[in-house]
Motif scaffolding. Sequence first.
Motif, PDB file in Angstrom:
ATOM      1  N   THR A 167      -4.224   4.437 -14.275  1.00  0.00           N
ATOM      2  CA  THR A 167      -2.911   5.088 -14.292  1.00  0.00           C
ATOM      3  C   THR A 167      -2.608   5.722 -12.946  1.00  0.00           C
ATOM      4  N   LEU A 168      -3.547   6.499 -12.426  1.00  0.00           N
ATOM      5  CA  LEU A 168      -3.307   7.163 -11.140  1.00  0.00           C
ATOM      6  C   LEU A 168      -3.253   6.175  -9.979  1.00  0.00           C
ATOM      7  N   LEU A 169      -4.006   5.104 -10.072  1.00  0.00           N
ATOM      8  CA  LEU A 169      -4.024   4.136  -8.986  1.00  0.00           C
ATOM      9  C   LEU A 169      -2.699   3.390  -8.890  1.00  0.00           C
ATOM     10  N   PHE A 170      -2.113   3.060 -10.045  1.00  0.00           N
ATOM     11  CA  PHE A 170      -0.897   2.245 -10.034  1.00  0.00           C
ATOM     12  C   PHE A 170       0.384   3.038 -10.218  1.00  0.00           C
ATOM     13  N   TYR A 171       0.289   4.327 -10.551  1.00  0.00           N
ATOM     14  CA  TYR A 171       1.473   5.166 -10.692  1.00  0.00           C
ATOM     15  C   TYR A 171       1.930   5.592  -9.300  1.00  0.00           C
ATOM     16  N   PRO A 172       3.216   5.431  -9.011  1.00  0.00           N
ATOM     17  CA  PRO A 172       3.681   5.793  -7.657  1.00  0.00           C
ATOM     18  C   PRO A 172       3.661   7.311  -7.444  1.00  0.00           C
ATOM     19  N   LEU A 173       2.856   7.744  -6.503  1.00  0.00           N
ATOM     20  CA  LEU A 173       2.787   9.149  -6.124  1.00  0.00           C
ATOM     21  C   LEU A 173       3.325   9.300  -4.705  1.00  0.00           C
ATOM     22  N   ALA A 174       3.852  10.452  -4.397  1.00  0.00           N
ATOM     23  CA  ALA A 174       4.398  10.708  -3.062  1.00  0.00           C
ATOM     24  C   ALA A 174       3.275  11.156  -2.125  1.00  0.00           C
ATOM     25  N   LEU A 175       2.284  10.293  -1.965  1.00  0.00           N
ATOM     26  CA  LEU A 175       1.137  10.570  -1.110  1.00  0.00           C
ATOM     27  C   LEU A 175       0.859   9.362  -0.237  1.00  0.00           C
ATOM     28  N   PRO A 176       0.225   9.576   0.916  1.00  0.00           N
ATOM     29  CA  PRO A 176      -0.223   8.420   1.700  1.00  0.00           C
ATOM     30  C   PRO A 176      -1.191   7.569   0.881  1.00  0.00           C
ATOM     31  N   GLY A 177      -1.286   6.296   1.186  1.00  0.00           N
ATOM     32  CA  GLY A 177      -2.107   5.361   0.417  1.00  0.00           C
ATOM     33  C   GLY A 177      -3.538   5.792   0.214  1.00  0.00           C
ATOM     34  N   ALA A 178      -4.209   6.237   1.277  1.00  0.00           N
ATOM     35  CA  ALA A 178      -5.617   6.622   1.163  1.00  0.00           C
ATOM     36  C   ALA A 178      -5.773   7.850   0.262  1.00  0.00           C
ATOM     37  N   ALA A 179      -4.885   8.822   0.379  1.00  0.00           N
ATOM     38  CA  ALA A 179      -4.963  10.018  -0.464  1.00  0.00           C
ATOM     39  C   ALA A 179      -4.697   9.657  -1.923  1.00  0.00           C
ATOM     40  N   HIS A 180      -3.762   8.766  -2.151  1.00  0.00           N
ATOM     41  CA  HIS A 180      -3.436   8.296  -3.498  1.00  0.00           C
ATOM     42  C   HIS A 180      -4.666   7.663  -4.150  1.00  0.00           C
ATOM     43  N   ARG A 181      -5.330   6.790  -3.433  1.00  0.00           N
ATOM     44  CA  ARG A 181      -6.526   6.134  -3.960  1.00  0.00           C
ATOM     45  C   ARG A 181      -7.676   7.122  -4.144  1.00  0.00           C
ATOM     46  N   PHE A 199     -14.681   4.664  -3.348  1.00  0.00           N
ATOM     47  CA  PHE A 199     -14.074   5.179  -2.113  1.00  0.00           C
ATOM     48  C   PHE A 199     -14.145   4.118  -1.018  1.00  0.00           C
ATOM     49  N   TRP A 200     -15.301   3.485  -0.884  1.00  0.00           N
ATOM     50  CA  TRP A 200     -15.479   2.454   0.140  1.00  0.00           C
ATOM     51  C   TRP A 200     -14.631   1.217  -0.169  1.00  0.00           C
ATOM     52  N   ALA A 201     -14.713   0.709  -1.411  1.00  0.00           N
ATOM     53  CA  ALA A 201     -14.029  -0.534  -1.771  1.00  0.00           C
ATOM     54  C   ALA A 201     -12.510  -0.409  -1.679  1.00  0.00           C
ATOM     55  N   LEU A 202     -11.977   0.763  -1.999  1.00  0.00           N
ATOM     56  CA  LEU A 202     -10.529   0.953  -1.977  1.00  0.00           C
ATOM     57  C   LEU A 202     -10.022   1.456  -0.627  1.00  0.00           C
ATOM     58  N   GLY A 203     -10.929   1.713   0.295  1.00  0.00           N
ATOM     59  CA  GLY A 203     -10.526   2.195   1.611  1.00  0.00           C
ATOM     60  C   GLY A 203      -9.942   3.599   1.563  1.00  0.00           C
ATOM     61  N   ALA A 204     -10.421   4.413   0.621  1.00  0.00           N
ATOM     62  CA  ALA A 204      -9.906   5.771   0.479  1.00  0.00           C
ATOM     63  C   ALA A 204     -10.370   6.680   1.610  1.00  0.00           C
ATOM     64  N   ALA A 205     -11.502   6.353   2.207  1.00  0.00           N
ATOM     65  CA  ALA A 205     -12.032   7.146   3.311  1.00  0.00           C
ATOM     66  C   ALA A 205     -13.020   6.286   4.091  1.00  0.00           C
ATOM     67  N   PRO A 206     -13.163   6.545   5.394  1.00  0.00           N
ATOM     68  CA  PRO A 206     -14.158   5.818   6.166  1.00  0.00           C
ATOM     69  C   PRO A 206     -15.571   6.138   5.665  1.00  0.00           C
TER      70      PRO A 206
END
Length: 86
Positions: free
Chosen positions: A24-38, A68-75
């Motif tokens: 739900t959180l991954l696919f729900y549009p949030l007003a956040l940058p992509g990495a923060a959203h993931r 975190f690694w697979a979704l590119g949420a953070a280096p």
Amino acid sequence: AALALPRGKRQWAGLVAAVLVFATLLFYPLALPGAAHRAIAVAAFMIVLWATEAGDHWAAGMLGLALFWALGAAPVDRFAAGTADD
């Protein structure tokens, strides 16, 4: 220690809830940058796993690191910095 599957109804419900919260959180549009959203989706997933004790805490943590690694949420050097000794 071997990875243990959920043992009771509460743990299975927690596992299902964690996956639903994550999706739900991954696919729900949030007003956040992509990495923060993931990152929020992964963190919520881990919190639900821990709170419901759906599995071993170490497994939830390692799964979170992998997500975190697979979704590119953070280096990698940022999110895994606390897991190694220098």
